[in-house]
Design a protein around this motif. Sequence first.
Motif, short mmCIF file in Angstrom:
data_model
loop_
_atom_site.label_atom_id
_atom_site.label_comp_id
_atom_site.label_asym_id
_atom_site.label_seq_id
_atom_site.Cartn_x
_atom_site.Cartn_y
_atom_site.Cartn_z
N ALA A 277 0.83 -1.22 0.00
CA ALA A 277 0.00 0.00 0.00
C ALA A 277 0.86 1.26 0.00
O ALA A 277 1.90 1.31 0.67
CB ALA A 277 -0.90 0.00 1.22
N ALA A 278 0.41 2.24 -0.78
CA ALA A 278 0.99 3.58 -0.69
C ALA A 278 0.15 4.29 0.36
O ALA A 278 -1.01 4.61 0.13
CB ALA A 278 0.90 4.29 -2.03
N THR A 279 0.70 4.49 1.54
CA THR A 279 -0.12 4.90 2.69
C THR A 279 -0.43 6.41 2.70
O THR A 279 0.29 7.22 2.12
CB THR A 279 0.60 4.56 4.01
N THR A 280 -1.50 6.71 3.42
CA THR A 280 -1.92 8.11 3.57
C THR A 280 -0.84 8.92 4.29
O THR A 280 -0.72 10.13 4.06
CB THR A 280 -3.23 8.16 4.39
N ALA A 281 -0.07 8.26 5.15
CA ALA A 281 1.00 8.99 5.87
C ALA A 281 1.99 9.61 4.89
O ALA A 281 2.56 10.68 5.16
CB ALA A 281 1.70 8.06 6.85
N LEU A 282 2.20 8.98 3.73
CA LEU A 282 3.10 9.56 2.71
C LEU A 282 2.51 10.86 2.19
O LEU A 282 3.22 11.85 1.97
CB LEU A 282 3.28 8.59 1.53
N GLN A 283 1.18 10.85 2.01
CA GLN A 283 0.50 12.04 1.49
C GLN A 283 0.50 13.18 2.53
O GLN A 283 0.42 14.35 2.16
CB GLN A 283 -0.94 11.67 1.13
N SER A 284 0.59 12.80 3.80
CA SER A 284 0.62 13.83 4.84
C SER A 284 1.88 14.67 4.74
O SER A 284 1.89 15.84 5.11
CB SER A 284 0.60 13.20 6.22
N ILE A 285 2.96 14.07 4.25
CA ILE A 285 4.22 14.81 4.15
C ILE A 285 4.30 15.56 2.82
O ILE A 285 4.73 16.71 2.77
CB ILE A 285 5.43 13.86 4.31
N MET A 286 3.88 14.87 1.73
CA MET A 286 3.92 15.52 0.42
C MET A 286 2.60 15.31 -0.29
O MET A 286 2.08 14.19 -0.28
CB MET A 286 5.02 14.89 -0.44
N PRO A 287 2.05 16.36 -0.90
CA PRO A 287 0.73 16.20 -1.54
C PRO A 287 0.69 15.03 -2.53
O PRO A 287 -0.32 14.35 -2.63
CB PRO A 287 0.55 17.55 -2.27
N MET A 288 1.78 14.79 -3.25
CA MET A 288 1.79 13.66 -4.20
C MET A 288 2.51 12.44 -3.59
O MET A 288 3.04 11.60 -4.31
CB MET A 288 2.49 14.09 -5.50
N GLY A 289 2.49 12.36 -2.27
CA GLY A 289 3.25 11.32 -1.58
C GLY A 289 2.83 9.90 -1.94
O GLY A 289 3.66 9.03 -2.17
N ARG A 290 1.52 9.66 -1.98
CA ARG A 290 1.07 8.30 -2.29
C ARG A 290 1.45 7.91 -3.72
O ARG A 290 1.83 6.77 -3.99
CB ARG A 290 -0.45 8.20 -2.14
N GLU A 291 1.36 8.88 -4.63
CA GLU A 291 1.70 8.60 -6.02
C GLU A 291 3.21 8.32 -6.14
O GLU A 291 3.63 7.47 -6.93
CB GLU A 291 1.29 9.77 -6.93
N ARG A 292 4.01 9.02 -5.35
CA ARG A 292 5.46 8.72 -5.33
C ARG A 292 5.67 7.31 -4.80
O ARG A 292 6.57 6.60 -5.22
CB ARG A 292 6.19 9.74 -4.43
N GLY A 293 4.82 6.90 -3.86
CA GLY A 293 4.88 5.53 -3.34
C GLY A 293 4.60 4.51 -4.45
O GLY A 293 5.26 3.47 -4.54
N LEU A 294 3.62 4.83 -5.31
CA LEU A 294 3.31 3.93 -6.44
C LEU A 294 4.52 3.80 -7.36
O LEU A 294 4.83 2.72 -7.87
CB LEU A 294 2.12 4.45 -7.25
N LYS A 295 5.22 4.91 -7.58
CA LYS A 295 6.40 4.89 -8.47
C LYS A 295 7.59 4.19 -7.81
O LYS A 295 8.57 3.86 -8.47
CB LYS A 295 6.80 6.32 -8.86
N ALA A 296 7.50 3.97 -6.50
CA ALA A 296 8.59 3.26 -5.82
C ALA A 296 8.28 1.77 -5.67
O ALA A 296 9.07 1.03 -5.10
CB ALA A 296 8.83 3.89 -4.44
N GLY A 297 7.10 1.35 -6.16
CA GLY A 297 6.81 -0.08 -6.12
C GLY A 297 5.51 -0.45 -5.43
O GLY A 297 5.09 -1.61 -5.48
N ALA A 298 4.84 0.49 -4.78
CA ALA A 298 3.55 0.18 -4.16
C ALA A 298 2.49 -0.02 -5.25
O ALA A 298 2.63 0.51 -6.36
CB ALA A 298 3.14 1.30 -3.21
N ASN A 299 1.43 -0.78 -4.94
CA ASN A 299 0.40 -1.04 -5.96
C ASN A 299 -1.02 -1.04 -5.39
O ASN A 299 -1.94 -1.52 -6.04
CB ASN A 299 0.67 -2.38 -6.68
N VAL A 300 -1.17 -0.52 -4.16
CA VAL A 300 -2.51 -0.48 -3.54
C VAL A 300 -2.75 0.90 -2.96
O VAL A 300 -1.86 1.49 -2.34
CB VAL A 300 -2.62 -1.54 -2.41
N LEU A 301 -3.99 1.39 -3.15
CA LEU A 301 -4.40 2.65 -2.53
C LEU A 301 -5.63 2.39 -1.69
O LEU A 301 -6.47 1.55 -2.05
CB LEU A 301 -4.73 3.68 -3.61
#
Length: 362
Positions: A277-301
């Motif tokens: 999962a690209a977690t909501t906590a990533l988005q708390s730090i950066m507005p596009m945080g979850r999407e950056r998580g997807l580009k790092a290998g995550a595949n669930v939102l």
Amino acid sequence: MNAASEILMKQELSKEDIVSLLSLTNKEDHDTLIKKAYSIKESCVGKKDYVRGLIEFSNQCKKNCLYCGIRAGNTKVNRYSIPDEEILQVIEFAQKNKFTGIVLQSGEQNNIDFTKRITELIIKIKKATTPEFRITLSLGEQSFETYKEWFDAGAQRYLLRIEASDEELYKKIHPDNELHNYKTRLECLENTKRAGYQTGTGVMIGLPFQTIENLADDLLFIKKMNIDMVGMGPYLEHADTPLYKYKAMLLPLTERFNLSLRMIAVLRIMMPYINIAATTALQSIMPMGRERGLKAGANVLMPNLTPGKYRKSYLLYENKPCIDEEADECLDCLSHRVKMVGEEIAYDEFGDSKHFIKRKNN
Ligand code: SF4
């Protein structure tokens, strides 16, 4: 060849290799790691991301985890429990919007009434949805019998984060009593697998007292436990928690963010077929945080479908995003954001962990 490329040529990563990859601060090395993880994501689980709707249906909790904003000891929290009828309305909304599953999350409660309520709720959800609609539970530590009862009622996935796989660190972030016992947590994780669930776990990244070695061990723990799904993200402090007094020990937020991306990337490389999962906590730090998580290998939102009026009372950490929104606003913005990074949402796929399917077939 840069430092990352050399390590990434290896078939199997040792603890030393993982520590080196997590420690990469040079931009070129960091980017090499992220690109490698993304290429593995593309070839093993594809560029379509699975979406589960998250319903935080109750913030009532008997525990006092030292990092958590809704811990029992925080008297500033307005406690709520969403009635079944309202949960079923959210599920109707989820189905209409092509979601193929939901996550039911709450604080930890274990008593006969709670167990029975959840069993009955699962049965109601099964009646109201297609046979393939997936129910994920995130309801903390329970007995094996309870896990089995909920599985038999129709839930298919269970999330139980270990938070810190090192026992010493676990003890530093939990009260020292039987209710917060490391060994119980491990047993519960095993029991969710034994009951038949696709099992998920995860850790917090950037905790006070945590070392890079601890994080490398977390990834090795996840692999050794043969976990099917993982949700991990940066630790975000909450002022009304005991752990807050160690704020000065924390890494700056951007470093916690980048370290979290490297954790996701290394895990994708170590376990190519799991769901991450690209977690909501990533988005708390950066507005596009979850999407950056997807580009790092995550595949669930896991977009939050909790009705807006309850969201301000489910703050596990501060600066949680989207707490003023209703579900439909969140969905719109999610779909656009995912497209912006060249991916799409797999609205019509059930999104079982491929790792789980392989594990079951072996
Ligand atoms: S982390 Fe979970 S179990 Fe611990 S206090 Fe918060 S809601 Fe309760």
